[in-house]
Design a protein around this motif. Structure first.
Motif, PDB file in Angstrom:
ATOM      1  N   LEU A  36      42.677  38.207  36.536  1.00  0.00           N
ATOM      2  CA  LEU A  36      42.171  38.945  37.821  1.00  0.00           C
ATOM      3  C   LEU A  36      41.475  40.067  37.556  1.00  0.00           C
ATOM      4  CD1 LEU A  36      42.507  39.061  40.975  1.00  0.00           C
ATOM      5  CD2 LEU A  36      44.710  40.095  40.698  1.00  0.00           C
ATOM      6  N   ALA A  85      42.948  35.073  44.210  1.00  0.00           N
ATOM      7  CA  ALA A  85      41.757  35.841  44.649  1.00  0.00           C
ATOM      8  C   ALA A  85      40.393  34.946  44.727  1.00  0.00           C
ATOM      9  CB  ALA A  85      41.302  36.771  43.428  1.00  0.00           C
ATOM     10  N   LYS A  98      40.790  41.809  45.069  1.00  0.00           N
ATOM     11  CA  LYS A  98      41.555  41.960  43.895  1.00  0.00           C
ATOM     12  C   LYS A  98      42.999  42.660  44.224  1.00  0.00           C
ATOM     13  CE  LYS A  98      39.618  43.093  39.843  1.00  0.00           C
ATOM     14  NZ  LYS A  98      38.632  43.599  39.045  1.00  0.00           N
TER      15      LYS A  98
END
Length: 375
Positions: free
Chosen positions: A121, A99, A90
């Motif tokens: 995220l 990610a 992250k």
């Protein structure tokens, strides 16, 4: 304006006080990628320091990526790596898509699973299958170094509450495995932060990562002068007044403990109409002990009789517990029993040895024992 004091959460902005030198040192360590161990007693502001130093460091170096991990409650190796990898991916990704792509690229052959319902995220998460973890563990440990080289970044992995590692099976072997990899990394550096623990201190000092290419940072108590200035200004900002004598009393009653300074200041402020007298502070101090009575009673009842006798001796100012007179006076069966009680109480973070003297880590607990339990 809301209440001026903060406790029970990370102190930020004007509520962050008295650690300017430590912030400067730690943020420089992050920028120049020097491995660091941050130690102190529980509740002395380690987590707050980490976040303040991280913010300062990021503003100085655009290539820096700081991965903040808390091991609070972790008791399995799978849990450790879930937090470890998730935070690293992250911190080094700008979008959820990046990610997810990173997991596929860097963790091929693992059983890592991304959160199926993640929409951003922030919601991204991972889990690991314990049966498949052993074969890929080394690759997971090396992930920060791999990403740093691949993306031309400087990656700093900050692990708060590192003392939870001691809950893992074969934790000494696990720490040695981490050390074997971390000590050889160039693009990634590491900062671990934990409550002082004699056994863990010894094991950490054996890690090449910190003993050969790192530094140990021990947090002292924040000076009373910094707290007094902060308390006076916070009262004044809300139209109330507290003088230096009363502010110093407030700080001394809780022995400069950051959490309790904030809590006692808030209770005193709430009880103040215009001017805060000493008596108001003492009443608020007593009220905190009353609020904690159930917690403290449960803790005390979990101790052995010999441990309680040892605590009573310390509260009464005894410095040498092994003499026959002191042992007899407090009902301690032998010097060996006293030694065992001391070790057990240190392991439970109830007491610690500071400059050769045994002290309580929680000033409200020691006050409660003296004025409530043993009285």
């Amino acid at each position: 304006m809301g209440m001026p004091f903060v406790f029970g959460k990370i102190a930020e902005n004007q509520d962050f006080i008295g650690r300017e030198k430590e912030v400067s040192t730690l943020s420089a360590n992050f920028v120049y990628q020097k491995n660091t161990v941050v130690l102190s007693s529980r509740g002395w502001g380690k987590s707050t320091l980490l976040r303040k130093a991280s913010s300062t460091a990021r503003s100085r170096d655009y290539q820096l990526r700081i991965c903040m991990i808390s091991l609070d409650g972790v008791n399995t190796v799978e849990g450790f790596f879930a937090k470890y990898v998730e935070a690293i991916v992250k911190a080094t990704s700008k979008t959820l898509e990046e990610a997810v792509s990173g997991v596929r690229k860097y963790l091929q052959g693992t059983s890592a699973m991304t959160g199926a319902d993640a929409m951003s995220l922030d919601e991204f998460s991972l889990s690991f299958d314990s049966s498949a973890l052993t074969s890929v563990m080394d690759n997971l440990i090396d992930l920060p170094e791999l990403i740093a080289k691949d993306k031309n970044l400087k990656v700093v992995v900050c692990i708060d509450d590192f003392h939870y590692v001691s809950n893992l099976p074969n934790h000494a072997e696990f720490m040695s495995r981490l050390d074997l990899h971390w000590s050889n990394h160039k693009g990634a550096s590491y900062c671990i932060c934990y409550d002082t623990n004699e056994l863990l201190d010894h094991e950490v000092k054996r890690m090449k990562t910190f003993s050969e290419s790192g530094t140990m940072m021990y947090l002292d108590k924040i000076p009373s002068s910094a707290f007094v200035s902060y308390i006076r200004n916070s009262f004044a900002d809300t139209g109330k007044y507290i003088d230096d004598e009363a502010a110093n009393l407030l700080v001394s009653l809780v022995e400069n403990h950051p959490h309790y300074v904030q809590q006692l200041a808030q209770l005193s402020w709430l009880r103040t109409s215009v001017v805060c007298p000493n008596e108001t502070i003492r009443e608020a101090h007593s009220a905190i002990a009353d609020q904690m009575s159930l917690v403290f009673k449960t803790l005390t009842e979990s101790l052995t009789w010999q441990q309680m006798c040892y605590l009573k001796a310390i509260l009464n100012g005894e410095t040498v517990i092994s003499t026959s007179d002191v042992l007899h006076r407090y009902g301690i069966s032998s010097a060996t029993s006293a030694s065992r009680s001391k070790a057990a109480l240190i392991a439970r973070n109830i007491i610690a040895v500071k400059e050769g003297k045994v002290v309580f880590l929680d000033p409200i607990y020691s006050y409660w024992l003296k004025t409530r339990y043993f009285k």
